[in-house]
Scaffold this motif. Structure first.
Motif, PDB file in Angstrom:
ATOM      1  N   ASP A   1      -1.552 -10.776  11.211  1.00  0.00           N
ATOM      2  CA  ASP A   1      -1.455 -11.139   9.791  1.00  0.00           C
ATOM      3  C   ASP A   1      -2.837 -11.260   9.160  1.00  0.00           C
ATOM      4  OD1 ASP A   1       1.255 -11.140   9.822  1.00  0.00           O
ATOM      5  OD2 ASP A   1       1.505 -13.322   9.751  1.00  0.00           O
TER       6      ASP A   1
ATOM      7  N   GLU B   1      -4.305  -8.003   8.418  1.00  0.00           N
ATOM      8  CA  GLU B   1      -3.671  -7.369   7.255  1.00  0.00           C
ATOM      9  C   GLU B   1      -4.196  -7.967   5.947  1.00  0.00           C
ATOM     10  OE1 GLU B   1       0.503  -7.929   8.039  1.00  0.00           O
ATOM     11  OE2 GLU B   1       0.348  -6.765   9.884  1.00  0.00           O
ATOM     12  N   GLN B   2      -4.588  -9.235   6.003  1.00  0.00           N
ATOM     13  CA  GLN B   2      -4.938  -9.917   4.755  1.00  0.00           C
ATOM     14  C   GLN B   2      -6.404  -9.773   4.348  1.00  0.00           C
ATOM     15  OE1 GLN B   2      -3.385 -13.951   4.804  1.00  0.00           O
ATOM     16  NE2 GLN B   2      -1.392 -13.191   5.454  1.00  0.00           N
TER      17      GLN B   2
ATOM     18  N   GLU C   1      14.339  -6.023   4.398  1.00  0.00           N
ATOM     19  CA  GLU C   1      13.134  -5.668   3.644  1.00  0.00           C
ATOM     20  C   GLU C   1      13.357  -4.336   2.930  1.00  0.00           C
ATOM     21  OE1 GLU C   1       9.615  -6.903   4.702  1.00  0.00           O
ATOM     22  OE2 GLU C   1       8.649  -5.630   3.221  1.00  0.00           O
TER      23      GLU C   1
ATOM     24  N   LEU D   1      13.414  -3.769  -1.162  1.00  0.00           N
ATOM     25  CA  LEU D   1      12.434  -2.890  -1.785  1.00  0.00           C
ATOM     26  C   LEU D   1      13.114  -1.679  -2.425  1.00  0.00           C
ATOM     27  CD1 LEU D   1       9.487  -3.090   0.776  1.00  0.00           C
ATOM     28  CD2 LEU D   1       9.781  -4.326  -1.371  1.00  0.00           C
TER      29      LEU D   1
ATOM     30  N   VAL E   1      11.001   0.582  -4.883  1.00  0.00           N
ATOM     31  CA  VAL E   1       9.696   0.634  -4.231  1.00  0.00           C
ATOM     32  C   VAL E   1       9.909   1.362  -2.911  1.00  0.00           C
ATOM     33  CG1 VAL E   1       7.783  -0.722  -3.325  1.00  0.00           C
ATOM     34  CG2 VAL E   1       9.160  -1.605  -5.217  1.00  0.00           C
TER      35      VAL E   1
ATOM     36  N   SER F   1       6.327   0.291   2.072  1.00  0.00           N
ATOM     37  CA  SER F   1       5.129  -0.212   1.424  1.00  0.00           C
ATOM     38  C   SER F   1       4.717  -1.555   1.995  1.00  0.00           C
ATOM     39  CB  SER F   1       5.368  -0.347  -0.063  1.00  0.00           C
ATOM     40  OG  SER F   1       6.142  -1.462  -0.318  1.00  0.00           O
ATOM     41  N   SER F   2       3.459  -1.843   1.906  1.00  0.00           N
ATOM     42  CA  SER F   2       2.918  -3.070   2.450  1.00  0.00           C
ATOM     43  C   SER F   2       1.762  -3.502   1.568  1.00  0.00           C
ATOM     44  CB  SER F   2       2.457  -2.828   3.873  1.00  0.00           C
ATOM     45  OG  SER F   2       1.169  -3.321   4.085  1.00  0.00           O
ATOM     46  N   LEU F   3       1.435  -4.786   1.624  1.00  0.00           N
ATOM     47  CA  LEU F   3       0.345  -5.288   0.794  1.00  0.00           C
ATOM     48  C   LEU F   3      -0.976  -4.651   1.162  1.00  0.00           C
ATOM     49  CD1 LEU F   3       0.752  -9.084   0.228  1.00  0.00           C
ATOM     50  CD2 LEU F   3       1.381  -7.177  -1.222  1.00  0.00           C
TER      51      LEU F   3
ATOM     52  N   VAL G   1      -4.511   1.811  -3.160  1.00  0.00           N
ATOM     53  CA  VAL G   1      -4.012   2.087  -4.508  1.00  0.00           C
ATOM     54  C   VAL G   1      -3.270   3.425  -4.567  1.00  0.00           C
ATOM     55  CG1 VAL G   1      -4.693   2.571  -6.890  1.00  0.00           C
ATOM     56  CG2 VAL G   1      -5.744   0.679  -5.654  1.00  0.00           C
TER      57      VAL G   1
ATOM     58  N   THR H   1       0.092   3.361  -2.761  1.00  0.00           N
ATOM     59  CA  THR H   1       1.033   2.540  -3.519  1.00  0.00           C
ATOM     60  C   THR H   1       1.503   3.287  -4.763  1.00  0.00           C
ATOM     61  OG1 THR H   1      -0.222   0.634  -2.769  1.00  0.00           O
ATOM     62  CG2 THR H   1       1.373   0.251  -4.512  1.00  0.00           C
ATOM     63  N   THR H   2       0.572   3.919  -5.454  1.00  0.00           N
ATOM     64  CA  THR H   2       0.931   4.669  -6.655  1.00  0.00           C
ATOM     65  C   THR H   2       1.958   5.745  -6.318  1.00  0.00           C
ATOM     66  OG1 THR H   2      -1.298   4.309  -7.483  1.00  0.00           O
ATOM     67  CG2 THR H   2       0.000   5.995  -8.581  1.00  0.00           C
TER      68      THR H   2
ATOM     69  N   ARG I   1       5.398   4.235  -5.760  1.00  0.00           N
ATOM     70  CA  ARG I   1       6.071   3.694  -6.945  1.00  0.00           C
ATOM     71  C   ARG I   1       6.466   4.804  -7.910  1.00  0.00           C
ATOM     72  NH1 ARG I   1       3.597  -1.656  -7.532  1.00  0.00           N
ATOM     73  NH2 ARG I   1       3.576  -2.414  -5.397  1.00  0.00           N
TER      74      ARG I   1
END
Lengths: 462, 462
Positions: A53, A56-57, A272, A276, A281, A285-287, A291, A294-295, A298
Motif C-alpha cells: 500500500d 502505491e501511495q 470493485e 467501477l 470507469v 483502474s487504480s489510484l 494521467v 486514466t484518461t 475514462r
C-alpha cells in the motif's frame, strides 16, 4: 509481532488500519537521506500488504529510490500484494537477483497470480528463475482458462480414502513429511479419486479414533469444476459459507482445493469491478495510474455519454420554435430529464446488484418490474405535484405546471421500467449489465424526458 | 449430498448456482396442491441459503402457504439466511412451536444476528424460547455495540498456555469434551489471558510432539478489540488474509474469536451498502420490499436531486434573454452539464472506493487531485474539439462552437476537482462519502456547466 497492533493502538477507532502518516513521513525521510538501516528497521514490522500500500501511495521517484535502498530485504509477498498497475514498474526496477530470490519464496499459486497480469517478457524472466518442480506446477496452473477455478486453486490437498477412520487419518498426517502450510479439511475420496466430502481438522481432533471419517462429513459440501469461473466460485463460498472446497477435473477427479481466503479476494475484486463499471470507469483502474492511462480508461464512457447527450439535443431541436416562444421551457426542461436519469439509476443499480447476487431470476422478474413501475408512478405523482406548484408560482402558468407534472410522471414510470428491463435484457444477451446499463437507461430517460415535456408543451401551450 | 452438485451439473456454466426454474415451478406446484410430502422431498436436498432465496423470490401469498405446509421441517438456518426485509414477516407466519424449535437449533452467534434486526416484541419472543445458558450468551453479545466485533465473534475458543508443546495441545484437544463445531486455530495465550499468537491445526498435525507451540505461531496475527467496527474487522481480514483472529476486551484479555466466513459476510454487506448508496438507494433495500417501502427509500435522494435540478434551472433563468435570442443554446446546453455530471461521477466513484479501501490517504491526496484535474483537462480538450466541430457544422456558428468548447473544458476540469475534493471533505467531516458525494458533485457540475456555457454565450454572442 505484527504492526497492526501498533497502528490500531495508536490511532482512534475510525482510522484503524490506516497507514500511519507519521510512519510514512519517517520512511520517506529515511529514503531521502539514503539511510538504509533506518528504512529497514521501519519496514521490518510492517505486513507485506501494508508495504505494498505504501509503495502505491508514494510517487514514482520515491518508489524507485525506496526499492533500490531496501534491496535484498524486498520479499515476494510484497510483489503479490501490489496492485497490478504498479507491479510491472516495480518488477522492472528490482535488481534481477533480488527478484529471483523474492519469487522463489512464493507458493506456486501466488506465482500464478503474479504472472497472470504480466507481459510475456516479464513472465518468462520470472519462470526462468523458478526451480523445475515449481515451474511445472505454475505452467500447469496457467494451462487453465483465465479467471477459472483451476487458476485459483492450490494443488496441495490432504485426502483420505472413504474407508478410513479418525485414527488412520491422524496417524497418516502425523507421519506425513510434506503437509501443506495451511489446511483446514481432509478431503474424503472414493477409489476413483472423486471427492465425497470434507472433514474439518477440528472434528477429527474431537472424535474417537475408531469413528469412520464418513460419519464426520460436513453438511455443506460443494465440488467446484476446474473450469468454473472464479466469480461463480466466490458466489458459492459466500452463499454456502464454505471454508474450503475440492476442485475436480472433467472426469470428477480431485485436482486441487480452493480456500475461503482466495474466494474472499475474488469477491472483493468482483465488487470493485461492479462499482467501477456502474460509474463508467475502466475496471482495472487504480489510484496509482498515470494521467494518460486514466484518461484512456475514462474516455470511452464519456464518448458514449456524448452520443447520448447529442441524441437528447436532437430531440430538443425538434421543438426549437416552441422554446423560442416560451423560454420558460428551456429553464424547466432539464429538471424532468434529470429526475428521470436519477430514478433510472436507482432502479438499474438495484437490478444489476440483484442479478449479480442471483436474487433477480425468472421467478420474480415480472413482480420486480411491476414494483419498479409502481414506485416510479408514486414518486412521479409526488414530484409532479411539487413541480406543478413550482411552475405555477415561478412562471404564473397553470398550463406549464400541468405540462411539467404530466411529463414528470411519464418519465419516472419509464425510468423504473427501463432501469429494470434493460439490465435484464443485457444479462440475457450475455453483456455485463453493470457495464452497459447506464448508457442505455440514461438515453431513454433523456429522450423520453425532453420529448414528453416539450411535446406536451407544444400541444398545450401553442 | 448437496443440491449444488445437482444444479451445477444440469445447467450451463453461466447459470452455476442459479435456482433451477423447473425446480421452483415444481415447488410452487406442490404448494398449490397442498402436497406436503412432495414439498418436503423437493426442499430436502436444498441448502438453507437456497431455500431462503426461494422464499425471497416468490410472492407473499405463496410464501405464507409454503411455510404453513413445510411446518415442522422449517429450520433455524433458513431464518438465519433470510433477508431482513422478509425475516419479520416469516417469523410472524411461523407457528410459535416451530419457531422455538428452529431457534434452539442455532449457534448463539447466529441467534444474535437474527435478533439484531428484529423489533422488541419479536426479540423477546425469541429470547424466551432459548435455554438459560444460551440466553445469557446471547444477551452478553447484545451488550456490545451494534456492528461491533463483539457482536460478530463466537465465544467458543480453543486456547493453550504459551508454555505448552504440540503433544500437550493434542492431548488436551483429544481429551476435551466440548470443542467447538468448527475451529481452525489454537490461540496461544500468556498467563493474563492476552493472546500472543495463533497456531493452525494443520501445523500442529505436521509437527513433532516436543515442539513448543510458540515455535509454530503464524506470521500474520491480528488482535481485534471487541468494540472495533465490523467494517474495520472485514478490512483487516481482507488486507492481512486472516483465517481467524482473537477478540479482546478493554484489558486485552481473550473473549472470543472471529472467523473469516463471518468477515466475508460483512465485506459483502459493506460493498452492497456502498453500491446502493452511490446510486442514492436506501442501503437496506431488497427486491422483496413492497412498493411503499421502496418508494420511501428512493424518495429522499430524488428530493435532493430535485433541489439540485431547480438550482440549475435558476442559473438557466439568469440567461432567459440570451436563450430567447439564440435558441441553439437551449439545444446544446444539456450536453455540457451532462458530460460534467458523468466525468464527476467517474472521479467521485474512484475516490469513494479508494477511501473505503484505505488507498486514498494524506500521503497521496494532492497527487490524486492533480491527476483528476489533468484527466479532466485532457478529456475536456478532446471533447471540446468534437463539440466545436458539431457546433459549427450543425448551427454554422464558429462563435457557438468556441463557446461550447471552452465551457466543456471548464466543466470537465471542475468535475475532476469536485469529484475528488468533495468525497475527501465529506469523509473528514465524518459523513459517509458514498452517501452524499453524488448530490454535491452533480450540483457543482450542473451549475458550473450551465453558467459557463450560457455566461460565455452571453458575452461572445450578444
Amino acid at each position: 509481532m505484527s504492526s497492526g497492533d501498533n497502528i490500531t493502538g495508536e490511532l482512534p477507532q475510525d482510522d484503524a488500519y490506516d497507514l500511519d502518516r507519521k510512519l510514512v513521513a519517517q520512511i520517506l525521510e529515511a529514503v531521502e537521506q539514503g539511510d538504509q538501516q533506518t528504512l529497514t528497521e521501519l519496514l521490518e514490522d510492517l505486513h507485506a500488504a501494508d508495504i505494498a500500500d505504501l509503495l502505491e501511495q508514494i510517487d514514482s521517484t520515491e518508489r524507485t529510490r525506496l526499492i533500490h535502498l531496501y534491496d535484498r530485504e524486498f520479499d515476494g509477498e510484497i510483489l503479490s500484494e501490489l496492485d497490478e498497475s504498479i507491479r510491472e514498474e516495480v518488477i522492472s526496477i528490482l535488481n534481477p537477483a533480488v527478484l529471483a530470490e523474492a519469487v522463489r519464496e512464493l507458493e506456486s499459486d501466488d506465482v500464478v497470480d503474479l504472472l497472470e497480469d504480466l507481459e510475456e517478457p516479464q513472465q518468462e524472466a520470472i519462470l526462468d528463475v523458478l526451480e523445475d518442480a515449481d515451474r511445472v506446477a505454475v505452467e500447469q496452473s496457467l494451462s487453465y482458462p483465465e479467471s477459472s477455478a483451476g487458476r485459483l486453486m492450490q494443488r496441495e490437498v490432504v485426502m483420505a480414502p472413504e474407508h478410513w477412520n479418525v485414527g488412520q487419518a491422524i496417524d497418516y498426517m502425523r507421519a506425513s513429511e510434506d503437509l501443506p502450510e495451511q489446511f483446514y479439511h481432509v478431503v474424503v475420496v472414493d477409489p476413483r479419486a472423486h471427492p465425497i466430502g470434507n472433514v474439518t481438522l477440528g472434528r477429527i481432533m474431537a472424535s474417537r479414533r475408531e469413528v469412520p471419517l464418513t460419519d464426520l462429513l460436513e453438511d455443506t459440501f460443494q465440488v467446484i469444476p476446474a473450469d468454473q469461473d472464479e466469480e461463480d466460485v466466490a458466489y458459492a463460498f459466500n452463499q454456502y459459507h464454505l471454508i474450503s472446497a475440492p476442485v475436480v477435473d472433467g472426469e470428477g477427479r480431485l485436482v486441487g482445493v480452493i480456500t475461503i481466503d482466495d474466494a474472499m479476494i475474488v469477491l472483493d475484486e468482483e465488487h470493485e469491478e461492479d462499482i467501477l463499471r456502474l460509474a463508467g470507469v475502466g475496471e482495472e483502474s487504480s489510484l496509482a495510474d498515470k494521467v494518460i492511462e486514466t484518461t484512456k480508461r475514462r474516455f470511452p464512457w464519456l464518448a458514449v455519454n456524448l452520443v447520448t447527450a447529442v441524441l437528447a439535443s436532437l430531440v430538443i431541436a425538434l421543438f426549437e420554435e416552441t422554446i423560442a416562444r416560451f423560454v420558460a421551457l428551456a429553464v424547466l426542461m432539464p429538471i424532468v430529464a434529470s429526475m428521470g436519469g436519477n430514478a433510472g439509476t436507482q432502479s438499474l443499480t438495484v437490478a444489476v446488484r440483484a442479478i449479480a447476487t442471483r436474487d433477480l431470476t425468472g421467478s420474480n422478474v415480472w413482480r420486480v418490474i411491476r414494483r419498479e413501475v409502481l414506485v416510479g408512478l408514486v414518486n412521479g405523482v409526488i414530484f409532479a405535484v411539487v413541480m406543478a406548484v413550482v411552475g405555477i408560482v415561478w412562471f404564473g402558468s397553470p398550463a406549464l405546471g400541468g405540462v411539467i407534472a404530466v411529463a414528470m410522471v411519464i418519465n419516472l414510470v419509464v425510468a423504473g421500467l427501463a432501469g429494470t428491463v434493460i439490465p435484464v435484457l443485457l444479462e440475457k444477451a450475455g453483456i455485463d449489465p453493470a457495464l452497459a446499463s447506464g448508457a442505455f437507461v440514461t438515453t431513454v430517460t433523456d429522450v423520453v424526458g425532453f420529448f414528453a415535456f416539450l411535446g406536451l408543451a407544444a400541444i398545450v401551450l401553442l
